[in-house]
Design a protein around this motif. Structure first.
Motif, PDB file in Angstrom:
ATOM      1  N   ILE A 277       0.862  -1.212   0.048  1.00  0.00           N
ATOM      2  CA  ILE A 277      -0.172   0.008   0.059  1.00  0.00           C
ATOM      3  C   ILE A 277       1.003   1.203   0.168  1.00  0.00           C
ATOM      4  O   ILE A 277       1.610   1.377   0.978  1.00  0.00           O
ATOM      5  CB  ILE A 277      -0.831  -0.141   1.251  1.00  0.00           C
ATOM      6  N   LEU A 292      -1.156  -1.269  -4.356  1.00  0.00           N
ATOM      7  CA  LEU A 292      -2.386  -0.711  -4.022  1.00  0.00           C
ATOM      8  C   LEU A 292      -2.114   0.780  -3.634  1.00  0.00           C
ATOM      9  O   LEU A 292      -1.260   0.845  -2.708  1.00  0.00           O
ATOM     10  CB  LEU A 292      -3.148  -1.405  -2.997  1.00  0.00           C
ATOM     11  N   ALA A 294      -2.990   4.586  -2.688  1.00  0.00           N
ATOM     12  CA  ALA A 294      -3.718   5.405  -1.708  1.00  0.00           C
ATOM     13  C   ALA A 294      -3.962   7.072  -1.936  1.00  0.00           C
ATOM     14  O   ALA A 294      -4.042   7.645  -1.358  1.00  0.00           O
ATOM     15  CB  ALA A 294      -3.517   5.147  -0.388  1.00  0.00           C
ATOM     16  N   LYS A 306      -8.992   5.920   1.570  1.00  0.00           N
ATOM     17  CA  LYS A 306      -8.934   4.538   0.813  1.00  0.00           C
ATOM     18  C   LYS A 306      -8.610   3.509   1.922  1.00  0.00           C
ATOM     19  O   LYS A 306      -8.487   2.169   1.445  1.00  0.00           O
ATOM     20  CB  LYS A 306      -8.132   4.554  -0.322  1.00  0.00           C
ATOM     21  N   SER A 309     -10.451   0.162   2.737  1.00  0.00           N
ATOM     22  CA  SER A 309     -10.944  -0.585   1.692  1.00  0.00           C
ATOM     23  C   SER A 309      -9.803  -1.254   0.990  1.00  0.00           C
ATOM     24  O   SER A 309      -9.857  -2.343   0.634  1.00  0.00           O
ATOM     25  CB  SER A 309     -11.864   0.243   0.786  1.00  0.00           C
ATOM     26  N   LEU A 310      -8.527  -0.523   1.145  1.00  0.00           N
ATOM     27  CA  LEU A 310      -7.335  -1.338   0.545  1.00  0.00           C
ATOM     28  C   LEU A 310      -6.942  -2.514   1.593  1.00  0.00           C
ATOM     29  O   LEU A 310      -6.469  -3.461   0.888  1.00  0.00           O
ATOM     30  CB  LEU A 310      -6.288  -0.194   0.611  1.00  0.00           C
ATOM     31  N   LYS A 313      -9.021  -5.272   0.942  1.00  0.00           N
ATOM     32  CA  LYS A 313      -8.856  -5.779  -0.510  1.00  0.00           C
ATOM     33  C   LYS A 313      -7.687  -6.876  -0.325  1.00  0.00           C
ATOM     34  O   LYS A 313      -7.674  -7.833  -0.981  1.00  0.00           O
ATOM     35  CB  LYS A 313      -8.377  -4.740  -1.428  1.00  0.00           C
ATOM     36  N   THR A 314      -6.945  -6.558   0.478  1.00  0.00           N
ATOM     37  CA  THR A 314      -5.548  -7.641   0.521  1.00  0.00           C
ATOM     38  C   THR A 314      -5.914  -9.030   1.121  1.00  0.00           C
ATOM     39  O   THR A 314      -5.402  -9.918   0.527  1.00  0.00           O
ATOM     40  CB  THR A 314      -4.481  -7.019   1.493  1.00  0.00           C
TER      41      THR A 314
END
Ligand code: AMP
Ligand code: MG
Length: 353
Positions: A277, A292, A294, A306, A309-310, A313-314
């Motif tokens: 991230i 990802l 941000a 973000k 949600s990131l 997502k992982t």
């Protein structure tokens, strides 16, 4: 009372059409009958129930798997309601903070007997907030009662900032989910207690520590904001003692120059399946399995929006580890990003300075 099926209702951000009001009336009936309703706020989605109905409040703890000594924030739609539930007389600084409301700001005061102990997790204080999101305020107003609402995630996981994440954690556990789109701020409210002198910041958020100091003069910061707790240590905010915001994969935080962070993750990716991230400007130089982004390094509000949600997502990526770049400093909203990331990573910081 849990219905067999979760009803999902889409409501526009202004909550001002006849159709929106019909849907919100339906949701407020659920609250009045002691049911559970997930609704959007400007911070994250909340899992709401009537905070004056102990049975309904217990079902919040059950749906989340939240320890019952971790108190809930009561959400009001009108400043005039504060004194119905909180001792307000002579409280230093309260007027300065209520002037900011509605806002992503939660204030802790001594509780009145009107608030059940189930809601306050057994404490004699209560946390209240007036959300800025129109859907949230309209729902509270129509329900005619303060709504207790922790973040609408399974306890320990990152908070949901969009309805897909809510459905993942709460489908079939609640009566209604109101879909009000993505949350603007993306991390939970700032929490300050006025029950201490000077006041103490318990959780950083969009209303910054600097802003609170400017308004109140002196404010202390709880050491739990950035540090881990010693086993059994007693703190002012019970929630800080629990595992929080954590995805399934182990998270490691990187501190140091951008170049050192990029070199580190690229080296790690040779032997591990890594997700990173990072900021948009770093993407080109990173060779990890999943990158990802941000947003821009100059805009940590976008990182905050973000972040959860990131992290969520992982969980869906085929990776072994997640590395996240820490912001350069802890000013403004960056303090909140630090605070959430530290917990998501169980305080695993790799210092490359
Ligand atoms: P959440 O509802 O998931 O945003 O979490 C609310 C946070 O507020 C938790 O960390 C709670 O421990 C904290 N909190 C709520 N009420 C109080 C209170 N009366 N005193 C101290 N902390 C509180
Ligand atoms: Mg929470």
């Amino acid at each position: 009372m849990i219905l067999a099926k979760t009803e999902i209702l889409k409501v526009s951000k202004n909550a001002d059409t006849a159709e929106d009001i019909e849907k919100l009336k339906f949701a407020s009936d659920v609250i009045k009958r002691g049911g559970l309703c997930v609704f959007p706020t400007e911070t994250v989605y909340g899992l709401g129930a009537d905070s004056l109905n102990e049975k309904a409040v217990k079902s919040i703890y059950e749906a989340k798997g939240r320890p019952q000594n971790n108190p809930l924030i009561i959400h009001l739609s009108d400043k005039r309601d504060i004194e119905k539930y909180c001792e307000t007389k002579g409280v230093f600084g309260l007027d300065k903070l209520t002037d900011l409301m509605p806002a992503p700001l939660t204030v802790i005061l001594r509780a009145k007997d009107t608030v059940p102990k189930t809601t306050t997790g057994g404490l004699d204080t209560v946390a209240f907030r007036i959300p800025a999101n129109n859907i949230a305020r309209k729902l509270i107003e129509l329900s005619g009662t303060p709504i207790a609402a922790p973040s609408a995630n399974i306890s320990g996981k990152p908070s949901p900032t969009g309805v897909k994440d809510v459905i993942e954690d709460m489908d079939s556990k609640v009566d209604v989910i109101i879909d009000g789109g993505e949350c603007d701020i993306g991390i939970e409210s700032t929490i300050i207690t006025l029950c201490e002198t000077p006041p103490v910041l318990l959780r950083p958020g969009k209303v910054s520590f600097e802003k609170l100091c400017e308004l109140l003069g002196e404010v202390n910061m709880s050491h739990a904001v950035l540090d881990s707790l010693k086993p059994g240590e007693k703190i002012l905010s019970p929630g800080m003692a629990y595992k929080h915001y954590a995805p399934d994969k182990p998270v490691f935080l990187l501190k140091g120059s951008t170049e050192k962070k990029i070199n580190y993750v690229n080296e790690k990716n040779k032997t591990e399946k890594t997700a990173v991230i990072c900021y948009e400007s770093d993407r080109e130089s990173i060779n990890c399995k999943d990158t990802l982004c941000a947003g821009s390094e100059n805009d940590n509000e976008a990182y905050a929006a973000k972040l959860f949600s990131l992290l969520r997502k992982t969980d869906k990526l085929d990776v072994d580890k997640v590395y996240a770049f820490l912001p350069k400093d802890t000013h403004g909203i960056s303090l909140a990003i630090y605070n959430r990331l530290m917990r998501a990573a169980a305080f695993n910081v790799i210092n490359l300075e």
